[in-house]
Design a protein around this motif. Structure first.
Motif, PDB file in Angstrom:
ATOM      1  N   TYR A   1      28.288 -19.144   6.782  1.00  0.00           N
ATOM      2  CA  TYR A   1      28.794 -17.782   6.807  1.00  0.00           C
ATOM      3  C   TYR A   1      27.660 -16.820   7.151  1.00  0.00           C
ATOM      4  O   TYR A   1      26.566 -16.927   6.604  1.00  0.00           O
ATOM      5  CB  TYR A   1      29.355 -17.369   5.442  1.00  0.00           C
ATOM      6  N   ILE A   2      27.930 -15.877   8.024  1.00  0.00           N
ATOM      7  CA  ILE A   2      26.983 -14.810   8.321  1.00  0.00           C
ATOM      8  C   ILE A   2      27.179 -13.722   7.268  1.00  0.00           C
ATOM      9  O   ILE A   2      28.307 -13.330   6.970  1.00  0.00           O
ATOM     10  CB  ILE A   2      27.202 -14.250   9.733  1.00  0.00           C
ATOM     11  N   VAL A   3      26.071 -13.244   6.709  1.00  0.00           N
ATOM     12  CA  VAL A   3      26.116 -12.193   5.701  1.00  0.00           C
ATOM     13  C   VAL A   3      26.034 -10.842   6.410  1.00  0.00           C
ATOM     14  O   VAL A   3      25.121 -10.613   7.209  1.00  0.00           O
ATOM     15  CB  VAL A   3      24.945 -12.331   4.700  1.00  0.00           C
ATOM     16  N   LYS A   4      26.973  -9.975   6.140  1.00  0.00           N
ATOM     17  CA  LYS A   4      26.979  -8.648   6.750  1.00  0.00           C
ATOM     18  C   LYS A   4      25.806  -7.830   6.202  1.00  0.00           C
ATOM     19  O   LYS A   4      25.518  -7.863   5.006  1.00  0.00           O
ATOM     20  CB  LYS A   4      28.292  -7.933   6.453  1.00  0.00           C
ATOM     21  N   ASP A   5      25.125  -7.127   7.093  1.00  0.00           N
ATOM     22  CA  ASP A   5      24.019  -6.249   6.699  1.00  0.00           C
ATOM     23  C   ASP A   5      24.624  -4.938   6.200  1.00  0.00           C
ATOM     24  O   ASP A   5      25.139  -4.139   6.971  1.00  0.00           O
ATOM     25  CB  ASP A   5      23.091  -6.007   7.892  1.00  0.00           C
ATOM     26  N   ASN A   6      24.591  -4.759   4.881  1.00  0.00           N
ATOM     27  CA  ASN A   6      25.109  -3.533   4.281  1.00  0.00           C
ATOM     28  C   ASN A   6      24.178  -3.120   3.142  1.00  0.00           C
ATOM     29  O   ASN A   6      23.110  -3.708   2.972  1.00  0.00           O
ATOM     30  CB  ASN A   6      26.558  -3.713   3.807  1.00  0.00           C
ATOM     31  N   GLU A   7      24.562  -2.135   2.348  1.00  0.00           N
ATOM     32  CA  GLU A   7      23.655  -1.648   1.307  1.00  0.00           C
ATOM     33  C   GLU A   7      23.344  -2.716   0.256  1.00  0.00           C
ATOM     34  O   GLU A   7      22.274  -2.696  -0.338  1.00  0.00           O
ATOM     35  CB  GLU A   7      24.177  -0.374   0.651  1.00  0.00           C
ATOM     36  N   ILE A   8      24.226  -3.638   0.043  1.00  0.00           N
ATOM     37  CA  ILE A   8      23.999  -4.692  -0.945  1.00  0.00           C
ATOM     38  C   ILE A   8      23.024  -5.748  -0.407  1.00  0.00           C
ATOM     39  O   ILE A   8      22.140  -6.213  -1.110  1.00  0.00           O
ATOM     40  CB  ILE A   8      25.333  -5.347  -1.359  1.00  0.00           C
ATOM     41  N   SER A   9      23.160  -6.110   0.844  1.00  0.00           N
ATOM     42  CA  SER A   9      22.343  -7.185   1.413  1.00  0.00           C
ATOM     43  C   SER A   9      21.133  -6.688   2.207  1.00  0.00           C
ATOM     44  O   SER A   9      20.340  -7.493   2.676  1.00  0.00           O
ATOM     45  CB  SER A   9      23.210  -8.065   2.324  1.00  0.00           C
ATOM     46  N   HIS A  10      20.990  -5.381   2.346  1.00  0.00           N
ATOM     47  CA  HIS A  10      19.963  -4.849   3.240  1.00  0.00           C
ATOM     48  C   HIS A  10      18.540  -5.282   2.855  1.00  0.00           C
ATOM     49  O   HIS A  10      17.729  -5.589   3.729  1.00  0.00           O
ATOM     50  CB  HIS A  10      20.048  -3.333   3.334  1.00  0.00           C
ATOM     51  N   SER A  11      18.219  -5.332   1.565  1.00  0.00           N
ATOM     52  CA  SER A  11      16.864  -5.747   1.171  1.00  0.00           C
ATOM     53  C   SER A  11      16.587  -7.194   1.580  1.00  0.00           C
ATOM     54  O   SER A  11      15.462  -7.538   1.937  1.00  0.00           O
ATOM     55  CB  SER A  11      16.625  -5.555  -0.326  1.00  0.00           C
ATOM     56  N   PHE A  12      17.628  -8.037   1.569  1.00  0.00           N
ATOM     57  CA  PHE A  12      17.462  -9.412   2.022  1.00  0.00           C
ATOM     58  C   PHE A  12      17.199  -9.441   3.527  1.00  0.00           C
ATOM     59  O   PHE A  12      16.360 -10.200   3.995  1.00  0.00           O
ATOM     60  CB  PHE A  12      18.682 -10.266   1.681  1.00  0.00           C
ATOM     61  N   TYR A  13      17.915  -8.613   4.280  1.00  0.00           N
ATOM     62  CA  TYR A  13      17.674  -8.520   5.719  1.00  0.00           C
ATOM     63  C   TYR A  13      16.268  -8.011   6.014  1.00  0.00           C
ATOM     64  O   TYR A  13      15.601  -8.515   6.915  1.00  0.00           O
ATOM     65  CB  TYR A  13      18.730  -7.632   6.399  1.00  0.00           C
ATOM     66  N   LEU A  14      15.801  -7.011   5.264  1.00  0.00           N
ATOM     67  CA  LEU A  14      14.439  -6.498   5.466  1.00  0.00           C
ATOM     68  C   LEU A  14      13.408  -7.604   5.250  1.00  0.00           C
ATOM     69  O   LEU A  14      12.486  -7.782   6.051  1.00  0.00           O
ATOM     70  CB  LEU A  14      14.149  -5.337   4.512  1.00  0.00           C
ATOM     71  N   TYR A  15      13.580  -8.326   4.166  1.00  0.00           N
ATOM     72  CA  TYR A  15      12.659  -9.430   3.859  1.00  0.00           C
ATOM     73  C   TYR A  15      12.721 -10.494   4.947  1.00  0.00           C
ATOM     74  O   TYR A  15      11.701 -10.951   5.461  1.00  0.00           O
ATOM     75  CB  TYR A  15      13.021 -10.036   2.501  1.00  0.00           C
ATOM     76  N   PHE A  16      13.919 -10.870   5.329  1.00  0.00           N
ATOM     77  CA  PHE A  16      14.148 -11.932   6.313  1.00  0.00           C
ATOM     78  C   PHE A  16      13.572 -11.559   7.680  1.00  0.00           C
ATOM     79  O   PHE A  16      12.838 -12.326   8.294  1.00  0.00           O
ATOM     80  CB  PHE A  16      15.654 -12.191   6.400  1.00  0.00           C
ATOM     81  N   HIS A  17      13.883 -10.372   8.143  1.00  0.00           N
ATOM     82  CA  HIS A  17      13.429  -9.967   9.472  1.00  0.00           C
ATOM     83  C   HIS A  17      11.938  -9.684   9.528  1.00  0.00           C
ATOM     84  O   HIS A  17      11.344  -9.728  10.604  1.00  0.00           O
ATOM     85  CB  HIS A  17      14.229  -8.784   9.974  1.00  0.00           C
TER      86      HIS A  17
END
Length: 121
Positions: A37-53
């Motif tokens: 599953y792809i996780v949508k980049d939103n306010e809940i997951s954004h910190s994970f996206y920042l870390y990941f990217h």
């Protein structure tokens, strides 16, 4: 409780090359039969996206993978996988016996908090 938005179930064959390469590093024997599953980049997951990217020059999708063989969730983002482990919890007996599993859990909590610090401004 805040929930992640898993907005698209995809097969490994239809995944872009960069994201596929990040998923192929996971300890899953057969990604072809796993639920990805792809996780949508939103306010809940954004910190994970920042870390990941921050770890990749290109920006692959953040994914959660359910491994049918082991009945376990994985992610191509270490920080998100730690969060999943924390949410899963630990048995009280592991804490009472001061087991290795308990110490691993404490290490995961510490590592997760260190990752969070990296994503804060």
């Amino acid at each position: 409780m805040k929930k992640f938005v898993l907005y698209q179930k995809v097969s490994i064959q239809k995944m872009d090359a960069i994201t596929r390469a990040t998923l192929e590093t996971l300890p899953i024997k057969n990604l072809n039969v796993s639920d990805i599953y792809i996780v949508k980049d939103n306010e809940i997951s954004h910190s994970f996206y920042l870390y990941f990217h921050s770890r990749y020059a290109l920006e692959p999708f953040l994914c959660v993978v359910y491994d049918n063989d082991t009945d376990r969730l994985y992610s191509n983002c270490a920080m998100l996988e730690m969060y999943i482990t924390i949410l899963h919890g630990i048995d009280v007996g592991e804490i009472e016996t001061d087991s290795i599993k308990y110490h691993n859990y404490l290490n995961t909590l510490y590592s997760y908090n260190e990752c969070k610090k990296e994503t804060e401004y």
